[in-house]
Design a protein around this motif. Structure first.
Motif, short mmCIF file in Angstrom:
data_model
loop_
_atom_site.label_atom_id
_atom_site.label_comp_id
_atom_site.label_asym_id
_atom_site.label_seq_id
_atom_site.Cartn_x
_atom_site.Cartn_y
_atom_site.Cartn_z
N SER A 172 0.81 -1.22 0.00
CA SER A 172 0.00 0.00 0.00
C SER A 172 0.84 1.28 0.00
O SER A 172 0.35 2.34 -0.35
N ASP A 173 2.13 1.17 0.39
CA ASP A 173 2.94 2.38 0.53
C ASP A 173 4.19 2.40 -0.35
O ASP A 173 4.98 3.33 -0.27
N THR A 174 4.40 1.38 -1.20
CA THR A 174 5.58 1.33 -2.05
C THR A 174 5.16 0.92 -3.46
O THR A 174 4.30 0.08 -3.63
N ASN A 175 5.80 1.51 -4.43
CA ASN A 175 5.50 1.20 -5.82
C ASN A 175 6.58 0.28 -6.39
O ASN A 175 7.59 0.01 -5.73
N ALA A 176 6.39 -0.20 -7.60
CA ALA A 176 7.39 -1.01 -8.28
C ALA A 176 7.18 -0.85 -9.78
O ALA A 176 6.18 -1.29 -10.32
N TYR A 177 8.12 -0.17 -10.42
CA TYR A 177 8.08 -0.04 -11.87
C TYR A 177 9.49 0.27 -12.37
O TYR A 177 10.39 0.54 -11.58
N SER A 178 9.67 0.22 -13.68
CA SER A 178 10.98 0.45 -14.27
C SER A 178 10.87 1.26 -15.54
O SER A 178 9.85 1.23 -16.22
N VAL A 179 11.95 1.97 -15.83
CA VAL A 179 12.13 2.62 -17.12
C VAL A 179 13.31 1.91 -17.77
O VAL A 179 14.37 1.76 -17.16
N ASP A 216 25.18 -1.89 -26.68
CA ASP A 216 25.97 -2.82 -25.88
C ASP A 216 25.35 -3.20 -24.54
O ASP A 216 25.92 -3.99 -23.79
N ARG A 217 24.17 -2.64 -24.22
CA ARG A 217 23.57 -2.93 -22.91
C ARG A 217 22.11 -2.50 -22.88
O ARG A 217 21.66 -1.70 -23.71
N ILE A 218 21.41 -3.03 -21.89
CA ILE A 218 20.05 -2.59 -21.58
C ILE A 218 20.08 -2.09 -20.15
O ILE A 218 20.53 -2.80 -19.24
N ARG A 256 10.26 -0.82 -5.18
CA ARG A 256 10.86 -2.12 -4.85
C ARG A 256 11.68 -2.72 -5.99
O ARG A 256 12.42 -3.66 -5.79
N GLU A 257 11.53 -2.19 -7.21
CA GLU A 257 12.22 -2.77 -8.36
C GLU A 257 13.67 -2.28 -8.42
O GLU A 257 13.92 -1.08 -8.45
N PRO A 258 14.64 -3.20 -8.42
CA PRO A 258 16.05 -2.78 -8.44
C PRO A 258 16.51 -2.33 -9.82
O PRO A 258 15.92 -2.67 -10.84
N ASP A 259 17.60 -1.55 -9.83
CA ASP A 259 18.28 -1.19 -11.08
C ASP A 259 19.05 -2.42 -11.57
O ASP A 259 19.56 -3.19 -10.76
N ARG A 260 19.14 -2.54 -12.89
CA ARG A 260 19.93 -3.63 -13.47
C ARG A 260 20.56 -3.13 -14.77
O ARG A 260 19.99 -2.30 -15.46
N THR A 261 21.71 -3.69 -15.10
CA THR A 261 22.33 -3.47 -16.40
C THR A 261 22.54 -4.84 -17.02
O THR A 261 23.15 -5.72 -16.41
N ILE A 262 22.03 -5.01 -18.23
CA ILE A 262 22.19 -6.25 -18.96
C ILE A 262 23.15 -5.99 -20.10
O ILE A 262 22.87 -5.17 -20.98
N LYS A 263 24.29 -6.65 -20.07
CA LYS A 263 25.29 -6.49 -21.14
C LYS A 263 24.81 -7.25 -22.37
O LYS A 263 24.27 -8.34 -22.27
N VAL A 264 25.03 -6.63 -23.52
CA VAL A 264 24.65 -7.24 -24.79
C VAL A 264 25.91 -7.52 -25.58
O VAL A 264 26.72 -6.60 -25.81
N ASN A 265 26.10 -8.74 -25.98
CA ASN A 265 27.23 -9.10 -26.83
C ASN A 265 26.97 -8.51 -28.20
O ASN A 265 26.02 -8.88 -28.88
#
Length: 128
Positions: A81-88, A94-96, A103-112
């Protein structure tokens, strides 16, 4: 599955990297996974150009890596009720970059950036 196979094959011929977006998770194993998760994963892995699989459905979220593919299960917005979760998400050659909020963590996905066919040709050239 036929549609997915054909789209992945067409993108491979164009040397494109792919992110597949689905509703149900397929990996890691979870009670929320699609009923044909193993079949979907086989198709993704055999394509050779899939970078990531993004999904929802499991509101707790999840993450896994298997055979070069990142499986990102985004958290649900409904469970607190008090926290959101979304991403941009931003896609680069070379990456996403996944910029998580709440609650959604940051991530970096490397692209070959070297396609498998290009890598094979490069290996052959290096041998000569």
């Amino acid at each position: 599955m036929t549609w997915l196979h054909n789209v992945l094959k067409k993108s491979d011929k164009k040397n494109e990297k792919v992110v597949v977006i689905g509703h149900h998770p397929v990996y890691p194993a979870n009670e929320h996974n699609a009923w044909n998760d193993a079949e979907i994963m086989r198709e993704l892995e055999s394509a050779g150009n899939v970078v990531a699989y993004f999904n929802g459905h499991n509101h707790a979220g999840n993450y896994g890596e298997k055979n070069g593919i990142k499986y990102v299960n985004f958290q649900g917005m409904l469970d607190t009720s008090d926290t959101n979760a979304y991403s941009v998400i931003q896609a680069f050659k070379d990456r996403i970059e996944i910029d998580g909020f709440g609650r959604e963590p940051d991530r970096t996905i490397k692209v070959n950036t070297i396609h498998e066919h290009d890598q094979e040709q490069q290996n052959e050239n290096d041998e000569h």
